[in-house]
Each structure stands twice: as C-alpha cells, then as structure tokens.
Design an enzyme around this catalytic site. Structure first.
Site, PDB file in Angstrom:
ATOM      1  N   ASP A  53      51.345  20.528   8.157  1.00 22.66           N
ATOM      2  CA  ASP A  53      50.507  21.442   7.378  1.00 22.66           C
ATOM      3  C   ASP A  53      50.065  22.602   8.269  1.00 22.66           C
ATOM      4  OD1 ASP A  53      48.637  22.744   5.875  1.00 22.66           O
ATOM      5  OD2 ASP A  53      47.244  21.059   5.694  1.00 22.66           O
ATOM      6  N   GLU A 131      51.780  32.365  38.996  1.00 28.30           N
ATOM      7  CA  GLU A 131      50.883  31.741  39.976  1.00 28.30           C
ATOM      8  C   GLU A 131      49.647  31.280  39.204  1.00 28.30           C
ATOM      9  OE1 GLU A 131      50.076  34.485  43.183  1.00 28.30           O
ATOM     10  OE2 GLU A 131      52.124  35.250  43.114  1.00 28.30           O
ATOM     11  N   GLU A 133      46.191  29.431  38.662  1.00 29.22           N
ATOM     12  CA  GLU A 133      45.000  28.932  39.342  1.00 29.22           C
ATOM     13  C   GLU A 133      44.133  28.134  38.365  1.00 29.22           C
ATOM     14  OE1 GLU A 133      44.619  32.679  42.483  1.00 29.22           O
ATOM     15  OE2 GLU A 133      43.256  32.578  40.766  1.00 29.22           O
ATOM     16  N   GLU A 188      42.422  27.249  46.773  1.00 28.37           N
ATOM     17  CA  GLU A 188      42.173  28.677  46.604  1.00 28.37           C
ATOM     18  C   GLU A 188      40.824  29.049  47.224  1.00 28.37           C
ATOM     19  OE1 GLU A 188      42.759  31.712  45.827  1.00 28.37           O
ATOM     20  OE2 GLU A 188      44.912  31.468  45.501  1.00 28.37           O
ATOM     21  N   GLU A 195      45.642  26.297  43.456  1.00 26.04           N
ATOM     22  CA  GLU A 195      46.802  27.013  42.924  1.00 26.04           C
ATOM     23  C   GLU A 195      48.055  26.194  43.179  1.00 26.04           C
ATOM     24  OE1 GLU A 195      49.353  30.930  44.143  1.00 26.04           O
ATOM     25  OE2 GLU A 195      47.220  31.284  43.793  1.00 26.04           O
ATOM     26  N   HIS A 244      48.686  35.320  38.026  1.00 21.72           N
ATOM     27  CA  HIS A 244      49.531  36.449  38.406  1.00 21.72           C
ATOM     28  C   HIS A 244      50.958  36.183  37.922  1.00 21.72           C
ATOM     29  CE1 HIS A 244      46.720  37.375  42.072  1.00 21.72           C
ATOM     30  NE2 HIS A 244      46.084  37.393  40.906  1.00 21.72           N
ATOM     31  N   ARG A 315      46.292  44.644  48.132  1.00 17.53           N
ATOM     32  CA  ARG A 315      46.218  43.587  47.134  1.00 17.53           C
ATOM     33  C   ARG A 315      45.180  43.861  46.045  1.00 17.53           C
ATOM     34  NH1 ARG A 315      48.993  39.333  49.979  1.00 17.53           N
ATOM     35  NH2 ARG A 315      48.589  37.833  48.320  1.00 17.53           N
ATOM     36  N   GLU A 333      54.505  42.318  40.538  1.00 18.30           N
ATOM     37  CA  GLU A 333      53.465  41.313  40.311  1.00 18.30           C
ATOM     38  C   GLU A 333      52.319  41.939  39.520  1.00 18.30           C
ATOM     39  OE1 GLU A 333      50.378  38.367  42.751  1.00 18.30           O
ATOM     40  OE2 GLU A 333      51.548  39.850  43.845  1.00 18.30           O
ATOM     41  N   ARG A 335      48.698  41.435  38.177  1.00 16.60           N
ATOM     42  CA  ARG A 335      47.629  40.582  38.678  1.00 16.60           C
ATOM     43  C   ARG A 335      46.465  40.397  37.698  1.00 16.60           C
ATOM     44  NH1 ARG A 335      44.972  42.590  42.370  1.00 16.60           N
ATOM     45  NH2 ARG A 335      44.388  40.681  43.446  1.00 16.60           N
TER      46      ARG A 335
END
Length: 444
Positions: A53, A131, A133, A188, A195, A244, A315, A333, A335
């Site tokens: 359903d 990645e 976490e 982490e 992670e 990420h 970063r 990447e 983030r």
C-alpha cells in the site's frame, strides 16, 4: 555486484538455509523501508507480484492510487551476517512500480536511474565514493538514545581513548562480509564521531551501499549498547556529520576529469562539471541538506562549508579537488551534503547538474585558494563568493526557484518534497527551545 538469475537466487536461498527475505526500498526522505517474506514466497517475489500500500508511505501516493509493486533487483541479494546462521535473513533492494508496469515516479531509486541513463546516453559512467560520518552515543537504562558519551577522543585517536573502536571494527567486519571494500575507518574530530569510507562504485551501487551501510551501522552499534546516528549536528559546539561525495566520470574506461597538461590536472569536462554544480548548488541544498538540523552544521568554525567556492589547495570550500597520486584518481569532492540526505536524490541532482555544466560549457569562477573563513565580508564580495542557504526554509525557496533541479526530481517528488519540508520548517519555527527559555525567561 552479482549478476544473479532467478534460478541462482532460488538455489542460493535453498543452499544457504535462508528463511526470511527482506524486500527493501527507500522513501522520499531517505528512510529505508521493507516488507519481509518467507522463502516459500520467493517465486511470487521473483515474478514481481509483491504488492504493498503506497499510501502508507509518507510522500508516496494518494489512497485512490495506492497499489504499488516491488520489483527486486536480483544483483542486490545479500545475507545479513549478523542474523542467526540457521534460518538466515537476506535482503534484496527493490524498485517500485505501478500496477500498469510503469516505474513509480515517486521512487527515489528511479530518479537516480533516470539521471544515470542520461549520463550513459552521453557516453559516461558516473563513479562515486562517499565519506559517511556518524556518532556513536550511549543509550539510557531503557536503551533509548542519548547524546551522551564518556569518550574524549579526537581525529584519528585510538583506544582506550576511542571507546567506539570495538563497535567500529565490528561494523567494518560485517560490511566486508556483505561484500563492501572498506578503504579506511577512523575516529573523527568530535568525541564519539566516526567515519568509515568504502570503495567508489557506479552511482546506483553506491546509493544502494549507503542505505545498506546506514542499516548495518545502526544494527551493529545497537549490539554494542550504543546508538548510531546520522543526524547532521546532534551536539552544539562540536563538528557535525557530513557525507562528502567524491565524483568522477568515466568514458571508455578512462577518467575524463584528468588532464596532465592543465595546471590543476583537470580536464575541460571537469571544470564544466564544477560549473554546473556551482550554478545549481543553492537549488540542490534542500536535497543534499534536508533537515532543519542540517543548517546547524553549515556554520563557520566547524570545517563544514558555508561559501560557494572551489579550490585545489585548501579544505574550507564547498568543492575540493583532492590531490591525486595519478591522473586516474582525479575527482571532484562536494563537501556540503550531510549524512541525513537521501543518497539516490543527492547523487541524481549532483550528476544532472554536472552534466548540464558539460552540455552548456558552464565555466566555474576562479578557484579560491585562500582560507575563505578568514576573508572579510568585503573581500568575499569583491571575489563574488556567494553563500549556501542558511536555513531549511531558504533552501526550499531556492529549490522552488530552480526549475532544472525540480525537473531532475520530477513533478511528483518535487511537489511532495517541497510541501513536506515547508511543513517541517513551520513545525520547527513554532517550537519553544531550551535556549529561548534560558535566554529570555528570567530577563523579560
């Protein structure tokens, strides 16, 4: 990935003494759902005759059109290693179909399949490495989750500081039993934060793997008396949990994002892909960061991105180009996404935005190689650095403006999703928080 036939599945279920099969699918908001059947029903299941359903699933269908069918993807058969060895439990991930044999447009897996097909039509295979976490918190005397932890470990710490080490090792071993290739696992930045990175794969397999990963993490954590949460920001004052996403496009077995002659090692297609994502990132935010709580993570000072910029060297920006040991490892990447995001919808909007960048040759702005958080507001304005939405409401409003991202999702999902997220915001806005009581009750 296994290329099982129906006969293979029937034989495996019999040989391995599988008693229960869980037919899994994912709802609009990234929650895993399932229907369990016994092995005696296998023939019916493999003939795509398992009905449910759809009106019972939030955001799926109205009552008058509620009949849905589950079509199992045979390649996703896995036996749960943590269940009993007699009368084992297996699962298959399913696509959702209407009674007329058409794919259900509200199935997030179908949205990603549609985006992947567009990439294939352009000659590309979309490869993704996430990645993920998460936090491992204590439970109370009633085994209900808390945000408490006794550990004080930080980035890359080991036992005895890292109390979650045994649980994390157990999670990794169970995932490997299910065919995952685990590339790294570590503590982490925040206490109780972890992670686990698994190997990149084609997009649909990766989205399936993220859903399986979350289920396994929660299940094994519970066996260790802990609660695993993918909530983006469960505690004030510490880093939140991101997801990420590392992306590349393959063509004829080659990574087309690489170009050794470019100063950054990036091809034209890679630049255009970045340009497409940066054009649509505000409209994508309600998908990649889907909760009120997601925007508590996207604040300065906790490593999460806030500004719409890209870089090859630092970063802090939204998009980072990690150093590749060789050209084949070149990747983009992103983030901003967090661990609460629906992986099917997230990968679909990332891929579609990037492909539009390639089709329309969208040039990204210049890369920003300074620490953006250290720049003044005036300096950011001069560099034309924009910001991600600051709240879920802002993100929903950006999604409403971005007709391209709505088209990627399809009318059904876009409409239901926007309505649900507006409701979530209004419910949140009407609450009175503990902070308000502490801040205002005695003053006014």
């Amino acid at each position: 990935m296994n290329n099982y036939t129906k006969e293979d599945i029937i034989r495996l279920v019999e040989e391995e003494d599988v008693e229960f099969i869980r037919l899994q699918f994912t709802d609009l908001f990234g929650n895993l759902k399932n229907i369990a059947v016994t092995a005696s029903q296998l023939d019916r299941v493999l003939s795509n005759k398992c009905m449910f359903d759809g009106s019972a699933i939030d955001g799926f269908a109205r009552i008058e059109e509620s009949d849905m069918y589950l079509y199992p993807d045979l390649s996703t058969l896995e036996i749960f290693p943590w269940r009993p060895q007699q009368g084992k439990v297996a699962r298959m991930i399913c696509d959702v179909y209407r009674p007329n044999g058409q794919p259900f447009e509200g199935d997030p897996r179908y949205v990603l399949k549609r985006a992947v097909q567009q990439a294939e039509d352009m000659g590309y295979t979309f490869e993704v490495g996430p990645e993920c976490e998460f936090f491992l918190f204590n439970t109370d005397e009633n085994t209900l989750p808390t945000t408490n932890t006794h550990e004080q470990a930080g980035y890359f710490d080991i036992g005895p500081l890292d109390f979650g080490e045994n649980a994390r090792r157990d999670i990794v071993m169970n995932l490997e039993d299910m065919g995952f290739v685990i590339e790294a696992s570590h503590h982490e930045m925040a206490p109780a934060q972890h992670e686990i990175d698994f190997r990149y794969d084609e997009a649909l397999n990766t989205a399936d793997n993220i859903m399986t990963f979350k289920m396994a993490v929660r299940t094994i954590a519970r066996r260790h008396g802990l609660h695993a949460t993918f909530m983006p920001k469960p505690k004030f004052g510490v880093n939140g949990s991101g997801m990420h996403i590392n992306m590349s496009l393959q063509k004829d077995g080659k990574n087309i994002f690489q170009d050794a002659s470019d100063p950054n090692g990036l091809s034209e297609e890679a630049y255009y892909f970045i340009g497409g994502i940066m054009r649509h990132i505000k409209g994508m935010a309600a998908i990649t960061n889907p909760l009120v709580n997601s925007y508590k993570r996207l604040v300065p000072g906790f490593e999460a991105p806030v500004y719409i910029a890209w870089s090859t060297t630092n970063r802090s920006p939204l998009i980072r180009i990690p150093a590749a040991a060789d050209g084949e490892g070149t990747r983009i990447e992103l983030r901003s996404p967090d661990s609460a995001a629906n992986p099917y919808l997230t990968l679909a909007v990332c891929l579609s935005a990037g492909l539009e960048g390639i089709r329309e040759k969208i040039e990204p702005p210049q890369s920003i190689n300074a620490n953006i958080f250290a720049l003044s507001e005036k300096e950011r304005e001069e560099l034309h650095i924009d910001q991600l939405p600051g709240t879920l409401l802002e993100a929903v409003e950006e999604l409403e403006k971005d007709t391209f991202i709505q088209k990627v999702l399809g009318d059904h999902i876009a409409g239901k999703y926007i309505d649900a997220k507006r409701k979530e915001w209004h419910e949140y806005r009407s609450q009175v928080s503990e902070w308000e009581i502490q801040e205002y009750l005695y003053k006014y």
